[in-house]
Design a protein around this motif. Structure first.
Motif, mmCIF file in Angstrom:
data_model
loop_
_atom_site.group_PDB
_atom_site.id
_atom_site.type_symbol
_atom_site.label_atom_id
_atom_site.label_comp_id
_atom_site.label_asym_id
_atom_site.label_seq_id
_atom_site.Cartn_x
_atom_site.Cartn_y
_atom_site.Cartn_z
ATOM 1 N N MET A 85 0.855 -1.186 0.000
ATOM 2 C CA MET A 85 0.000 0.000 0.000
ATOM 3 C C MET A 85 0.889 1.234 0.000
ATOM 4 O O MET A 85 1.943 1.239 0.644
ATOM 5 N N LEU A 86 0.467 2.279 -0.707
ATOM 6 C CA LEU A 86 1.195 3.540 -0.693
ATOM 7 C C LEU A 86 0.812 4.331 0.545
ATOM 8 O O LEU A 86 -0.353 4.354 0.938
ATOM 9 N N GLN A 87 1.813 4.958 1.150
ATOM 10 C CA GLN A 87 1.574 5.788 2.326
ATOM 11 C C GLN A 87 2.346 7.090 2.176
ATOM 12 O O GLN A 87 3.306 7.190 1.426
ATOM 13 N N SER A 88 1.938 8.060 2.940
ATOM 14 C CA SER A 88 2.625 9.345 2.977
ATOM 15 C C SER A 88 4.038 9.136 3.534
ATOM 16 O O SER A 88 4.236 8.319 4.438
ATOM 17 N N PRO A 89 5.027 9.879 3.040
ATOM 18 C CA PRO A 89 6.388 9.712 3.554
ATOM 19 C C PRO A 89 6.542 10.144 5.012
ATOM 20 O O PRO A 89 7.547 9.833 5.642
ATOM 21 N N GLU A 90 5.532 10.812 5.572
ATOM 22 C CA GLU A 90 5.619 11.257 6.959
ATOM 23 C C GLU A 90 5.613 10.100 7.965
ATOM 24 O O GLU A 90 5.846 10.326 9.153
ATOM 25 N N VAL A 91 5.342 8.871 7.499
ATOM 26 C CA VAL A 91 5.413 7.724 8.420
ATOM 27 C C VAL A 91 6.862 7.436 8.804
ATOM 28 O O VAL A 91 7.117 6.774 9.800
ATOM 29 N N LEU A 92 7.809 7.949 8.004
ATOM 30 C CA LEU A 92 9.235 7.792 8.285
ATOM 31 C C LEU A 92 9.834 9.163 8.571
ATOM 32 O O LEU A 92 9.298 10.179 8.145
ATOM 33 N N THR A 93 10.966 9.169 9.281
ATOM 34 C CA THR A 93 11.651 10.433 9.551
ATOM 35 C C THR A 93 13.049 10.387 8.955
ATOM 36 O O THR A 93 13.702 9.336 8.952
ATOM 37 N N LEU A 94 13.476 11.518 8.443
ATOM 38 C CA LEU A 94 14.812 11.632 7.876
ATOM 39 C C LEU A 94 15.840 11.262 8.942
ATOM 40 O O LEU A 94 15.736 11.707 10.082
ATOM 41 N N GLY A 95 16.789 10.419 8.601
ATOM 42 C CA GLY A 95 17.800 9.980 9.550
ATOM 43 C C GLY A 95 17.433 8.704 10.294
ATOM 44 O O GLY A 95 18.257 8.158 11.030
ATOM 45 N N GLU A 96 16.211 8.224 10.111
ATOM 46 C CA GLU A 96 15.770 6.992 10.783
ATOM 47 C C GLU A 96 16.619 5.814 10.303
ATOM 48 O O GLU A 96 17.011 5.743 9.148
ATOM 49 N N THR A 97 16.893 4.884 11.207
ATOM 50 C CA THR A 97 17.694 3.715 10.845
ATOM 51 C C THR A 97 16.805 2.481 10.754
ATOM 52 O O THR A 97 15.781 2.379 11.429
#
Length: 73
Positions: free
Chosen positions: A29-41
């Motif tokens: 499913m496509l989701q908004s990129p806001e579910v992840l944060t920049l720099g997340e590992t």
């Protein structure tokens, strides 16, 4: 541009956010990129066709192109 190569189990960091993210579920499913944060590992789970990588993050597994990832040492 050369494709980045990772190995299953590699720890990676999200270096850029794509316009959208796709879950790595059997029925993606496509989701908004806001579910992840920049720099997340996360951890590489497997490789998919088209230079996509299945990566396990704290909020779930997502399919991302190699250009958005960088291997952690």
């Amino acid at each position: 541009m050369t494709e980045k190569e990772f190995t299953v189990g590699d720890r990676v960091q999200l270096i850029a956010l794509p316009p959208y993210v796709k879950t790595a579920d059997p029925m993606p499913m496509l989701q908004s990129p806001e579910v992840l944060t920049l720099g997340e590992t996360g951890i590489i789970l497997d490789r998919r066709p088209g230079n996509y990588w299945s990566v396990r993050f704290s909020k779930g597994a997502y399919l991302l192109e190699g250009q958005y990832l960088d291997r952690l040492s």
